[in-house]
Write a protein that holds these residues in place. Sequence first.
Motif, PDB file in Angstrom:
ATOM      1  N   ASP A 168     -11.809  10.426   2.191  1.00 19.53           N
ATOM      2  CA  ASP A 168     -11.615   9.483   3.306  1.00 19.53           C
ATOM      3  C   ASP A 168     -10.145   9.111   3.502  1.00 19.53           C
ATOM      4  O   ASP A 168      -9.842   8.101   4.121  1.00 19.53           O
ATOM      5  N   LYS A 169      -9.237   9.942   2.967  1.00 21.38           N
ATOM      6  CA  LYS A 169      -7.794   9.691   3.102  1.00 21.38           C
ATOM      7  C   LYS A 169      -7.130  10.898   3.740  1.00 21.38           C
ATOM      8  O   LYS A 169      -7.770  11.906   4.014  1.00 21.38           O
ATOM      9  N   PHE A 170      -5.804  10.790   3.964  1.00 20.24           N
ATOM     10  CA  PHE A 170      -5.082  11.974   4.421  1.00 20.24           C
ATOM     11  C   PHE A 170      -3.833  12.183   3.576  1.00 20.24           C
ATOM     12  O   PHE A 170      -3.293  11.253   2.982  1.00 20.24           O
ATOM     13  N   GLY A 171      -3.406  13.425   3.497  1.00 14.92           N
ATOM     14  CA  GLY A 171      -2.113  13.739   2.908  1.00 14.92           C
ATOM     15  C   GLY A 171      -1.077  13.669   4.006  1.00 14.92           C
ATOM     16  O   GLY A 171      -1.225  14.313   5.047  1.00 14.92           O
ATOM     17  N   GLY A 172      -0.031  12.869   3.800  1.00 11.89           N
ATOM     18  CA  GLY A 172       0.934  12.623   4.854  1.00 11.89           C
ATOM     19  C   GLY A 172       2.232  13.383   4.659  1.00 11.89           C
ATOM     20  O   GLY A 172       2.417  14.127   3.692  1.00 11.89           O
ATOM     21  N   THR A 173       3.147  13.176   5.592  1.00  8.04           N
ATOM     22  CA  THR A 173       4.462  13.827   5.569  1.00  8.04           C
ATOM     23  C   THR A 173       5.581  12.793   5.558  1.00  8.04           C
ATOM     24  O   THR A 173       6.444  12.810   4.698  1.00  8.04           O
ATOM     25  N   ALA A 174       5.571  11.891   6.562  1.00 11.38           N
ATOM     26  CA  ALA A 174       6.624  10.876   6.677  1.00 11.38           C
ATOM     27  C   ALA A 174       6.116   9.724   7.536  1.00 11.38           C
ATOM     28  O   ALA A 174       5.550   9.942   8.611  1.00 11.38           O
ATOM     29  N   LEU A 175       6.349   8.526   7.052  1.00  7.53           N
ATOM     30  CA  LEU A 175       5.979   7.319   7.785  1.00  7.53           C
ATOM     31  C   LEU A 175       6.840   7.202   9.043  1.00  7.53           C
ATOM     32  O   LEU A 175       8.056   7.364   8.989  1.00  7.53           O
ATOM     33  N   THR A 176       6.214   6.938  10.202  1.00  7.36           N
ATOM     34  CA  THR A 176       6.984   6.868  11.443  1.00  7.36           C
ATOM     35  C   THR A 176       6.850   5.544  12.179  1.00  7.36           C
ATOM     36  O   THR A 176       7.576   5.311  13.150  1.00  7.36           O
ATOM     37  N   GLY A 177       5.935   4.668  11.753  1.00  5.83           N
ATOM     38  CA  GLY A 177       5.809   3.380  12.433  1.00  5.83           C
ATOM     39  C   GLY A 177       4.977   2.404  11.619  1.00  5.83           C
ATOM     40  O   GLY A 177       4.028   2.810  10.945  1.00  5.83           O
ATOM     41  N   VAL A 178       5.354   1.122  11.682  1.00  5.68           N
ATOM     42  CA  VAL A 178       4.613   0.051  11.006  1.00  5.68           C
ATOM     43  C   VAL A 178       4.595  -1.143  11.952  1.00  5.68           C
ATOM     44  O   VAL A 178       5.659  -1.632  12.350  1.00  5.68           O
TER      45      VAL A 178
ATOM     46  N   ASP B 283      -5.548  -0.793  -0.979  1.00  5.46           N
ATOM     47  CA  ASP B 283      -5.876   0.511  -0.427  1.00  5.46           C
ATOM     48  C   ASP B 283      -5.658   0.471   1.090  1.00  5.46           C
ATOM     49  O   ASP B 283      -5.366  -0.577   1.660  1.00  5.46           O
ATOM     50  N   TYR B 284      -5.812   1.605   1.732  1.00  2.97           N
ATOM     51  CA  TYR B 284      -5.687   1.660   3.186  1.00  2.97           C
ATOM     52  C   TYR B 284      -6.886   2.401   3.743  1.00  2.97           C
ATOM     53  O   TYR B 284      -7.603   3.100   3.014  1.00  2.97           O
TER      54      TYR B 284
ATOM     55  N   THR C  93       0.849  -1.196   0.000  1.00  6.02           N
ATOM     56  CA  THR C  93       0.000   0.000   0.000  1.00  6.02           C
ATOM     57  C   THR C  93       0.879   1.239   0.000  1.00  6.02           C
ATOM     58  O   THR C  93       2.048   1.185   0.392  1.00  6.02           O
ATOM     59  N   SER C  94       0.294   2.339  -0.467  1.00  9.81           N
ATOM     60  CA  SER C  94       0.968   3.629  -0.439  1.00  9.81           C
ATOM     61  C   SER C  94      -0.029   4.690  -0.006  1.00  9.81           C
ATOM     62  O   SER C  94      -1.235   4.539  -0.215  1.00  9.81           O
ATOM     63  N   TYR C  95       0.474   5.731   0.610  1.00 10.56           N
ATOM     64  CA  TYR C  95      -0.372   6.901   0.815  1.00 10.56           C
ATOM     65  C   TYR C  95       0.433   8.125   0.407  1.00 10.56           C
ATOM     66  O   TYR C  95       1.666   8.109   0.388  1.00 10.56           O
ATOM     67  N   TYR C  96      -0.267   9.186   0.051  1.00 12.46           N
ATOM     68  CA  TYR C  96       0.338  10.270  -0.699  1.00 12.46           C
ATOM     69  C   TYR C  96       0.484  11.536   0.145  1.00 12.46           C
ATOM     70  O   TYR C  96      -0.234  11.737   1.118  1.00 12.46           O
TER      71      TYR C  96
ATOM     72  N   GLY D 282      -1.117  10.951  11.544  1.00  9.26           N
ATOM     73  CA  GLY D 282      -2.078  10.064  10.891  1.00  9.26           C
ATOM     74  C   GLY D 282      -1.925   8.639  11.383  1.00  9.26           C
ATOM     75  O   GLY D 282      -0.812   8.162  11.632  1.00  9.26           O
ATOM     76  N   LEU D 283      -3.065   7.949  11.516  1.00 10.24           N
ATOM     77  CA  LEU D 283      -3.097   6.548  11.936  1.00 10.24           C
ATOM     78  C   LEU D 283      -3.966   5.812  10.927  1.00 10.24           C
ATOM     79  O   LEU D 283      -5.065   6.264  10.602  1.00 10.24           O
ATOM     80  N   ALA D 284      -3.458   4.675  10.399  1.00 10.52           N
ATOM     81  CA  ALA D 284      -4.188   3.967   9.345  1.00 10.52           C
ATOM     82  C   ALA D 284      -3.806   2.492   9.369  1.00 10.52           C
ATOM     83  O   ALA D 284      -2.904   2.080  10.107  1.00 10.52           O
ATOM     84  N   PHE D 285      -4.508   1.697   8.552  1.00  8.45           N
ATOM     85  CA  PHE D 285      -4.185   0.264   8.470  1.00  8.45           C
ATOM     86  C   PHE D 285      -4.473  -0.266   7.080  1.00  8.45           C
ATOM     87  O   PHE D 285      -5.231   0.332   6.301  1.00  8.45           O
ATOM     88  N   THR D 286      -3.863  -1.384   6.775  1.00  7.20           N
ATOM     89  CA  THR D 286      -4.132  -2.088   5.521  1.00  7.20           C
ATOM     90  C   THR D 286      -3.927  -3.573   5.767  1.00  7.20           C
ATOM     91  O   THR D 286      -3.544  -3.997   6.857  1.00  7.20           O
ATOM     92  N   ARG D 287      -4.187  -4.363   4.734  1.00  4.40           N
ATOM     93  CA  ARG D 287      -3.963  -5.810   4.789  1.00  4.40           C
ATOM     94  C   ARG D 287      -3.268  -6.229   3.512  1.00  4.40           C
ATOM     95  O   ARG D 287      -3.361  -5.556   2.484  1.00  4.40           O
ATOM     96  N   VAL D 288      -2.583  -7.363   3.587  1.00  3.76           N
ATOM     97  CA  VAL D 288      -1.989  -7.928   2.370  1.00  3.76           C
ATOM     98  C   VAL D 288      -3.123  -8.523   1.544  1.00  3.76           C
ATOM     99  O   VAL D 288      -3.900  -9.333   2.051  1.00  3.76           O
ATOM    100  N   SER D 289      -3.253  -8.108   0.281  1.00  9.44           N
ATOM    101  CA  SER D 289      -4.313  -8.653  -0.570  1.00  9.44           C
ATOM    102  C   SER D 289      -3.907 -10.042  -1.051  1.00  9.44           C
ATOM    103  O   SER D 289      -2.722 -10.345  -1.214  1.00  9.44           O
ATOM    104  N   ALA D 290      -4.903 -10.887  -1.276  1.00  6.74           N
ATOM    105  CA  ALA D 290      -4.648 -12.281  -1.657  1.00  6.74           C
ATOM    106  C   ALA D 290      -3.853 -12.385  -2.959  1.00  6.74           C
ATOM    107  O   ALA D 290      -3.059 -13.302  -3.139  1.00  6.74           O
ATOM    108  N   ASP D 291      -4.051 -11.421  -3.877  1.00  9.25           N
ATOM    109  CA  ASP D 291      -3.328 -11.468  -5.154  1.00  9.25           C
ATOM    110  C   ASP D 291      -2.018 -10.689  -5.100  1.00  9.25           C
ATOM    111  O   ASP D 291      -1.347 -10.520  -6.123  1.00  9.25           O
ATOM    112  N   CYS D 292      -1.654 -10.211  -3.872  1.00  2.00           N
ATOM    113  CA  CYS D 292      -0.387  -9.502  -3.643  1.00  2.00           C
ATOM    114  C   CYS D 292      -0.272  -8.199  -4.433  1.00  2.00           C
ATOM    115  O   CYS D 292       0.826  -7.692  -4.633  1.00  2.00           O
ATOM    116  N   LYS D 293      -1.389  -7.678  -4.892  1.00  2.00           N
ATOM    117  CA  LYS D 293      -1.355  -6.411  -5.622  1.00  2.00           C
ATOM    118  C   LYS D 293      -1.473  -5.246  -4.642  1.00  2.00           C
ATOM    119  O   LYS D 293      -1.807  -5.426  -3.475  1.00  2.00           O
ATOM    120  N   LEU D 294      -1.214  -4.037  -5.157  1.00  2.00           N
ATOM    121  CA  LEU D 294      -1.297  -2.829  -4.345  1.00  2.00           C
ATOM    122  C   LEU D 294      -2.693  -2.720  -3.757  1.00  2.00           C
ATOM    123  O   LEU D 294      -3.691  -2.782  -4.473  1.00  2.00           O
TER     124      LEU D 294
END
Length: 473
Positions: free
Chosen positions: A367-377, A421-422, A357-360, A407-419
């Motif tokens: 229903d999304k946010f514009g981010g600055t820098a990823l700080t935790g996974v 959403d979050y 996944t990516s966020y911009y 920002g706080l968000a989540f995603t899952r690994v898709s079954a087809d391993c494609k990109l």
Amino acid sequence: MIKVKVSLQPIVSKINLPTVLKTAILPGDSTERLFIATQVGEIFYIGNGTIRTFIDIRPQIIKLGTSEQGVSSSGYDERGLLGLAFHPEFYYNGLFYLHYSVAGTQGPGALSEPFKPNPCDPRTLKLRWTNRETQYDHIDTIEEWGLQTNGSPQKRRTLLNIRRPFFNHNGVNSLNFSPETGNLVLTTGDGGSGYDPFNLSQDDMEIAGKIIEIDVAKNTFINNPPVVTRFNELPVPIQETLTVIAKGVRNIPGISFQRFYNQYIKYVGNVGQDLVESIFSFVQYKPIPVTQLIQASLMKPTPDLEGIINFGWRGWEGAFPTSFIRRCTTNPALDEKTIAYFNEAIISSVKRIHPITSYYHKDPRPDKFGGTALTGVQAYMGNEIPNLTGSVVFTDLATESQPIRGGLAFTRVSADCKLNDYSVIETDYNFGSVSAYYVTLGTNLDQTRLYLGVYRSMKVTDLNQGTVYEIVP
């Protein structure tokens, strides 16, 4: 994806900027304690509702946020105490590991002016880091510590000393133990500046821009390793303790392991440049012993290393060719985006893995946010927040909001391993009128609890502005 709402429950406040949040059971104890490492060099733990000092290495940490020799005087800094990991047998052997920027090692930096690639000027695309022994910013060290019989911590040995070209991109939450191999995993950023001026992340011999495993069970009998930047500068006994998992790293807030039947999914976030923040996952990989890496480089300048994970930087920023952005002179409302390293993007296009996944940094979707820098996974395996169970949760430093909120968000690994959403995780906590930068994300031993580090300032020199929360239903 399902909307998730959570609450934030304060655990401790008025602390310095938290960089690592982890739990461990102290030898002779029966309770899992939350440990908090701060950027300035303190490590606390929470015991019976009170905060206690585990270790304080502030005198050993480089002077942070100063105007010395090339570091901005704004108070913003990416050095300091960056990594803390407890040995899997910590309860029995009392061993733990630290990664920090060493006091008294301030240098002038590797470049005298800010770097930006210019596709029309080949010199900017082929810069080399020269005179490394004098043209560097600071030295990072990775150390093994142990608890003495009286319970006080003492340094046992130094595992690595790494010279860094710039003050930024040193990683954070940079030390974690692999449940697969039992080895210590070190995540190193590309060395800093922007756009990886020397392409250290793709150079197999550079320590910068890699994910490295260290076999801490092997004793090298070298108490004070040399300060290095490349694997082939290390003494052979140290080389023999190291394997490389991945390259193409820009900057990285650690690695998270999620058990899935009899194997582990590895999650890694790569901090973006101008466009996008990206989270990757992989299961299968083939770690390359550093001794083999060095041997291969002697035979062939750019060996084809089958099995090593490549996140694509500096040619790729997540799923996109790395670009730089400037305002269109003919239309100020639009941006001109130029591919910074076209040839490198082509060369590495089939060798890299794709993000899950990516966020911009700018996102017009409501229903999304514009981010600055990823700080935790962090993977979450708890049941208290059922809609998050089995997902990977991530934090962003500061979204496009006023006053500033992380920002706080989540995603899952898709079954087809494609990109995939979050989804944004909504919080009901009222921070009032102050800023709330989300600086780190942590979890407990079995990944059933999540902890969030929040700071009220971007400046490490603004002291005691931090609060640690537990993320609860």
